[in-house]
Design a protein around this motif. Structure first.
Motif, PDB file in Angstrom:
ATOM      1  N   GLY A 166      15.972 -68.080  13.939  1.00 19.88           N
ATOM      2  CA  GLY A 166      16.445 -67.152  14.829  1.00 19.88           C
ATOM      3  C   GLY A 166      16.218 -65.690  14.202  1.00 19.88           C
ATOM      4  O   GLY A 166      16.398 -65.252  13.026  1.00 19.88           O
ATOM      5  N   TYR A 167      16.473 -64.701  15.243  1.00 16.39           N
ATOM      6  CA  TYR A 167      16.383 -63.315  14.844  1.00 16.39           C
ATOM      7  C   TYR A 167      17.617 -62.893  14.261  1.00 16.39           C
ATOM      8  O   TYR A 167      18.715 -63.460  14.496  1.00 16.39           O
ATOM      9  CB  TYR A 167      16.242 -62.836  16.399  1.00 16.39           C
ATOM     10  N   THR A 168      17.488 -61.910  13.444  1.00 23.29           N
ATOM     11  CA  THR A 168      18.742 -61.599  12.409  1.00 23.29           C
ATOM     12  C   THR A 168      19.930 -61.541  13.106  1.00 23.29           C
ATOM     13  O   THR A 168      20.204 -60.781  14.175  1.00 23.29           O
ATOM     14  CB  THR A 168      18.343 -60.364  11.582  1.00 23.29           C
ATOM     15  N   SER A 169      21.056 -61.883  12.590  1.00 22.74           N
ATOM     16  CA  SER A 169      22.234 -62.067  13.168  1.00 22.74           C
ATOM     17  C   SER A 169      22.979 -60.850  13.067  1.00 22.74           C
ATOM     18  O   SER A 169      24.052 -60.477  13.436  1.00 22.74           O
ATOM     19  CB  SER A 169      23.187 -63.149  12.381  1.00 22.74           C
ATOM     20  N   PHE A 202      21.412 -65.068  17.325  1.00 20.76           N
ATOM     21  CA  PHE A 202      21.756 -66.399  16.517  1.00 20.76           C
ATOM     22  C   PHE A 202      23.180 -67.034  16.711  1.00 20.76           C
ATOM     23  O   PHE A 202      23.477 -67.913  16.602  1.00 20.76           O
ATOM     24  CB  PHE A 202      21.657 -65.530  15.243  1.00 20.76           C
ATOM     25  N   GLN A 203      24.287 -66.099  16.673  1.00 19.25           N
ATOM     26  CA  GLN A 203      25.719 -66.479  16.903  1.00 19.25           C
ATOM     27  C   GLN A 203      25.692 -67.639  18.117  1.00 19.25           C
ATOM     28  O   GLN A 203      26.449 -68.515  18.527  1.00 19.25           O
ATOM     29  CB  GLN A 203      26.404 -65.589  16.899  1.00 19.25           C
ATOM     30  N   ASN A 204      25.028 -66.768  19.342  1.00 14.75           N
ATOM     31  CA  ASN A 204      24.865 -67.736  20.438  1.00 14.75           C
ATOM     32  C   ASN A 204      24.398 -69.035  20.212  1.00 14.75           C
ATOM     33  O   ASN A 204      24.725 -69.855  20.984  1.00 14.75           O
ATOM     34  CB  ASN A 204      24.358 -66.768  21.604  1.00 14.75           C
ATOM     35  N   ALA A 205      23.276 -69.016  19.462  1.00 16.77           N
ATOM     36  CA  ALA A 205      22.521 -70.307  19.370  1.00 16.77           C
ATOM     37  C   ALA A 205      23.537 -71.301  18.654  1.00 16.77           C
ATOM     38  O   ALA A 205      23.389 -72.486  18.920  1.00 16.77           O
ATOM     39  CB  ALA A 205      21.281 -70.055  18.482  1.00 16.77           C
ATOM     40  N   SER A 246      11.364 -73.756  17.033  1.00 16.75           N
ATOM     41  CA  SER A 246      11.787 -73.001  17.981  1.00 16.75           C
ATOM     42  C   SER A 246      12.369 -71.148  17.397  1.00 16.75           C
ATOM     43  O   SER A 246      12.557 -71.311  16.204  1.00 16.75           O
ATOM     44  CB  SER A 246      13.031 -73.220  19.133  1.00 16.75           C
ATOM     45  N   THR A 247      12.161 -70.483  18.294  1.00 19.79           N
ATOM     46  CA  THR A 247      12.521 -69.100  17.784  1.00 19.79           C
ATOM     47  C   THR A 247      12.720 -68.366  19.001  1.00 19.79           C
ATOM     48  O   THR A 247      12.643 -68.603  20.112  1.00 19.79           O
ATOM     49  CB  THR A 247      11.620 -68.454  17.054  1.00 19.79           C
ATOM     50  N   GLU A 248      13.073 -66.746  18.756  1.00 17.84           N
ATOM     51  CA  GLU A 248      13.264 -65.912  19.943  1.00 17.84           C
ATOM     52  C   GLU A 248      12.049 -65.277  20.325  1.00 17.84           C
ATOM     53  O   GLU A 248      11.220 -65.151  19.330  1.00 17.84           O
ATOM     54  CB  GLU A 248      14.334 -65.145  19.859  1.00 17.84           C
ATOM     55  N   SER A 249      11.770 -64.718  21.448  1.00 19.13           N
ATOM     56  CA  SER A 249      10.896 -63.676  21.767  1.00 19.13           C
ATOM     57  C   SER A 249      10.696 -62.529  20.719  1.00 19.13           C
ATOM     58  O   SER A 249       9.724 -62.015  20.654  1.00 19.13           O
ATOM     59  CB  SER A 249      10.940 -63.426  23.050  1.00 19.13           C
ATOM     60  N   GLY A 250      11.911 -62.095  20.236  1.00 23.54           N
ATOM     61  CA  GLY A 250      11.628 -61.061  19.140  1.00 23.54           C
ATOM     62  C   GLY A 250      10.944 -61.355  18.060  1.00 23.54           C
ATOM     63  O   GLY A 250      10.909 -60.489  17.237  1.00 23.54           O
ATOM     64  N   ALA A 251      10.445 -62.661  17.986  1.00 25.03           N
ATOM     65  CA  ALA A 251       9.479 -62.691  16.860  1.00 25.03           C
ATOM     66  C   ALA A 251       8.145 -62.275  17.149  1.00 25.03           C
ATOM     67  O   ALA A 251       7.140 -62.205  16.254  1.00 25.03           O
ATOM     68  CB  ALA A 251       9.722 -64.280  16.542  1.00 25.03           C
ATOM     69  N   ASP A 252       7.819 -61.738  18.316  1.00 21.25           N
ATOM     70  CA  ASP A 252       6.583 -61.253  18.851  1.00 21.25           C
ATOM     71  C   ASP A 252       5.364 -62.140  18.698  1.00 21.25           C
ATOM     72  O   ASP A 252       4.278 -61.892  18.255  1.00 21.25           O
ATOM     73  CB  ASP A 252       6.470 -59.957  18.025  1.00 21.25           C
ATOM     74  N   LEU A 253       5.767 -63.362  18.598  1.00 12.32           N
ATOM     75  CA  LEU A 253       4.338 -64.373  18.681  1.00 12.32           C
ATOM     76  C   LEU A 253       3.642 -64.449  19.988  1.00 12.32           C
ATOM     77  O   LEU A 253       4.413 -64.451  21.183  1.00 12.32           O
ATOM     78  CB  LEU A 253       4.746 -65.864  18.364  1.00 12.32           C
ATOM     79  N   ASN A 264      15.548 -61.353   9.986  1.00  8.85           N
ATOM     80  CA  ASN A 264      14.404 -60.436  10.074  1.00  8.85           C
ATOM     81  C   ASN A 264      13.920 -60.245  11.579  1.00  8.85           C
ATOM     82  O   ASN A 264      14.693 -61.130  12.449  1.00  8.85           O
ATOM     83  CB  ASN A 264      13.325 -60.982   9.299  1.00  8.85           C
ATOM     84  N   VAL A 265      13.142 -59.488  11.893  1.00  7.30           N
ATOM     85  CA  VAL A 265      12.788 -59.287  13.339  1.00  7.30           C
ATOM     86  C   VAL A 265      11.348 -59.176  13.493  1.00  7.30           C
ATOM     87  O   VAL A 265      10.551 -59.032  12.333  1.00  7.30           O
ATOM     88  CB  VAL A 265      13.314 -58.037  13.872  1.00  7.30           C
ATOM     89  N   THR A 266      10.786 -58.866  14.730  1.00  4.80           N
ATOM     90  CA  THR A 266       9.218 -59.018  14.884  1.00  4.80           C
ATOM     91  C   THR A 266       8.233 -59.780  13.839  1.00  4.80           C
ATOM     92  O   THR A 266       8.572 -60.934  13.545  1.00  4.80           O
ATOM     93  CB  THR A 266       8.733 -57.469  15.179  1.00  4.80           C
ATOM     94  N   GLY A 267       7.344 -58.965  13.358  1.00  4.40           N
ATOM     95  CA  GLY A 267       6.519 -59.666  12.233  1.00  4.40           C
ATOM     96  C   GLY A 267       7.073 -60.471  11.120  1.00  4.40           C
ATOM     97  O   GLY A 267       6.746 -61.387  10.821  1.00  4.40           O
ATOM     98  N   GLY A 268       8.377 -59.811  10.496  1.00  6.76           N
ATOM     99  CA  GLY A 268       8.934 -60.172   9.347  1.00  6.76           C
ATOM    100  C   GLY A 268       9.646 -61.768   9.910  1.00  6.76           C
ATOM    101  O   GLY A 268       9.661 -62.722   8.987  1.00  6.76           O
TER     102      GLY A 268
END
Length: 283
Positions: free
Chosen positions: A89-92, A98-101, A7-14, A118-122
């Motif tokens: 997770g999206y960079t803390s 991430f801390q909420n997770a 799993s991941t966040e929407s900020g990964a832009d998949l 990291n964020v988006t494509g990273g």
């Protein structure tokens, strides 16, 4: 042996199609516009640009909260009984998500968390690396998978230039003086992730077409990126000719798989229209 669910966040832009294909579960972050809270992925990016054109204000963004993570992880466990969750997770360093997770998972069993820094494509590059690893070795132990993911976190390299300094100014990320100087001289900053933090590492001057090519060539000369996979990132509004030229450069440099990633509403709220970036994993 339990099934491992990524799993991941929407900020990964998949994209939704890619996430479904790889069975990656995605929890939405938030975009707040006109006093209304939108789940990232439900708000068309074009609406953000239209809102800015009308009001000269950009939306604010917020992290996935603890309660949402609890519901998210619980739903995954209900959909995949007996599974183990590995959340990338999206960079803390740029969000509390991430801390909420971490807090949400404290009383749950078999939930592993990796801070991608990291964020988006990273971030997406790390998630897709994990998905490929899991596909090739479905019997891998969760601890081993987490160890391998953590091993590529420092190898994920993301660099991008925003399409509009107006969005950076509206969001308080550049001063009016810096904005005026940059706009007059057609200067745009190169943004990278350093130890999980978004920092400006260089400035480019010229047209967006020239800047995109300079960014890409500098990126390839500075980092030894694995030629098996490359991620090119764009925000809505990037000229198709620029995209075509970036494809050419990628192919000239012998990348086997080139995947374009569109920045979603959350990332676009900060970067503005017409931005370009590149991400990959160092060998």
């Amino acid at each position: 042996m339990s099934t491992i669910i990524l799993s991941t966040e929407s900020g990964a832009d998949l994209s939704a199609d890619l996430a479904e294909e790889l069975n990656v579960q995605v929890v939405p972050m938030h975009v707040i516009m006109n006093g209304q809270d939108y789940l990232d992925g439900t708000l068309p990016v074009e609406n953000i640009y239209e809102h800015y054109n009308q009001t000269k204000k950009i939306p604010s963004t917020s992290a996935t909260n603890v309660h949402e993570y609890q519901e998210f992880f619980t739903r995954i466990k209900e959909d995949f009984p007996g599974c183990t969750i590995v959340h990338v997770g999206y960079t803390s360093k740029a969000s509390s998500s991430f801390q909420n997770a971490v807090i949400a998972s404290e009383e749950m069993e078999n939930v592993f968390l990796v801070d991608a820094l990291n964020v988006t494509g990273g971030l997406g590059a790390i998630v897709l690396y994990a998905a490929d690893l899991l596909k090739k070795n479905p019997e891998i132990e969760p601890g081993s998978l987490v160890e391998k993911i953590e091993g590529v976190v420092p190898k994920s390299r993301l660099a991008f230039v925003p399409g509009s300094l107006e969005f950076l100014r509206a969001g308080g990320r550049v001063s009016n003086l810096a904005y005026l100087g940059g706009a007059l001289l057609k200067i745009k900053p190169r943004i990278e992730l350093k130890d999980g933090k978004l920092v400006s590492t260089k400035k480019y001057r010229g047209s967006m077409e020239g800047i995109a090519e300079k960014l890409f060539r500098d990126y390839l000369s500075e980092y030894e990126i694995d030629r098996k996979q490359l991620y090119l990132i764009y925000s809505v509004g990037l000229d198709e000719e620029i995209k075509r030229r970036m494809d050419e450069i990628a192919k000239e440099n012998h990348f086997e798989n080139i995947k374009w990633i569109q920045a979603g509403a959350m990332i676009s709220s900060h970067a503005g229209p017409g931005g370009f970036g590149v991400a990959g994993l160092e060998v």
